[in-house]
Design a protein around this motif. Structure first.
Motif, PDB file in Angstrom:
ATOM      1  N   LYS A 117       0.832  -1.209   0.000  1.00  0.00           N
ATOM      2  CA  LYS A 117       0.000   0.000   0.000  1.00  0.00           C
ATOM      3  C   LYS A 117       0.865   1.257   0.000  1.00  0.00           C
ATOM      4  CE  LYS A 117      -3.933   2.186   2.287  1.00  0.00           C
ATOM      5  NZ  LYS A 117      -3.548   3.516   1.950  1.00  0.00           N
ATOM      6  N   GLY A 159       1.840   2.263  -3.335  1.00  0.00           N
ATOM      7  CA  GLY A 159       0.755   2.532  -4.272  1.00  0.00           C
ATOM      8  C   GLY A 159       0.299   1.308  -5.037  1.00  0.00           C
ATOM      9  N   GLU A 191      -4.612  -1.099  -2.103  1.00  0.00           N
ATOM     10  CA  GLU A 191      -5.550  -0.287  -1.316  1.00  0.00           C
ATOM     11  C   GLU A 191      -6.303  -1.230  -0.392  1.00  0.00           C
ATOM     12  OE1 GLU A 191      -6.093   2.930  -0.935  1.00  0.00           O
ATOM     13  OE2 GLU A 191      -4.525   3.431  -2.369  1.00  0.00           O
ATOM     14  N   HIS A 192      -7.062  -0.662   0.538  1.00  0.00           N
ATOM     15  CA  HIS A 192      -7.873  -1.510   1.426  1.00  0.00           C
ATOM     16  C   HIS A 192      -9.190  -0.832   1.761  1.00  0.00           C
ATOM     17  CE1 HIS A 192      -7.105   0.861   5.077  1.00  0.00           C
ATOM     18  NE2 HIS A 192      -5.828   0.917   4.705  1.00  0.00           N
ATOM     19  N   THR A 247      -3.971  -2.369  -6.865  1.00  0.00           N
ATOM     20  CA  THR A 247      -4.367  -1.274  -7.752  1.00  0.00           C
ATOM     21  C   THR A 247      -3.882  -1.600  -9.168  1.00  0.00           C
ATOM     22  OG1 THR A 247      -2.296  -0.108  -7.347  1.00  0.00           O
ATOM     23  CG2 THR A 247      -4.159   0.425  -5.876  1.00  0.00           C
TER      24      THR A 247
END
Length: 88
Positions: free
Chosen positions: A50, A53, A56-57, A70
């Motif tokens: 995360k 980049g 995501e969560h 992502t």
């Protein structure tokens, strides 16, 4: 620094530990049938992904959190494995 554990968990998230990529014109491609990984919000592997980049969560709950890769993360994983991974 990303390790083989990062790659293995990312592969699991998109199902590459269950299904194989297909080959067309000598190149490998993969279309994920899923893109999620359930763990805790403090998971070192996924918080590192995360921070770069690549993941995501959702909102953490008492049961944990769901991370997903992502588009940038799918591109990274594809580069690491030498395949083209499409987004869902």
């Amino acid at each position: 620094m990303l390790t083989t554990q990062h790659i293995e968990e990312a592969k699991h998230a998109v199902g590459l530990d269950y299904k194989n990529p297909y080959t067309r014109h000598g190149k490998k491609f993969y279309r994920p049938y899923r893109n999620n990984f359930a763990t805790t919000i403090t998971d070192k592997i996924w918080t590192e992904l995360k921070s770069r980049g690549y993941a995501e969560h959702d909102t953490p709950s008492e049961y944990g959190v769901i991370f997903w890769l992502t588009n940038k993360g799918l591109e990274w994983l594809g580069r690491e494995l030498g395949i083209k991974i499409y987004s869902k």
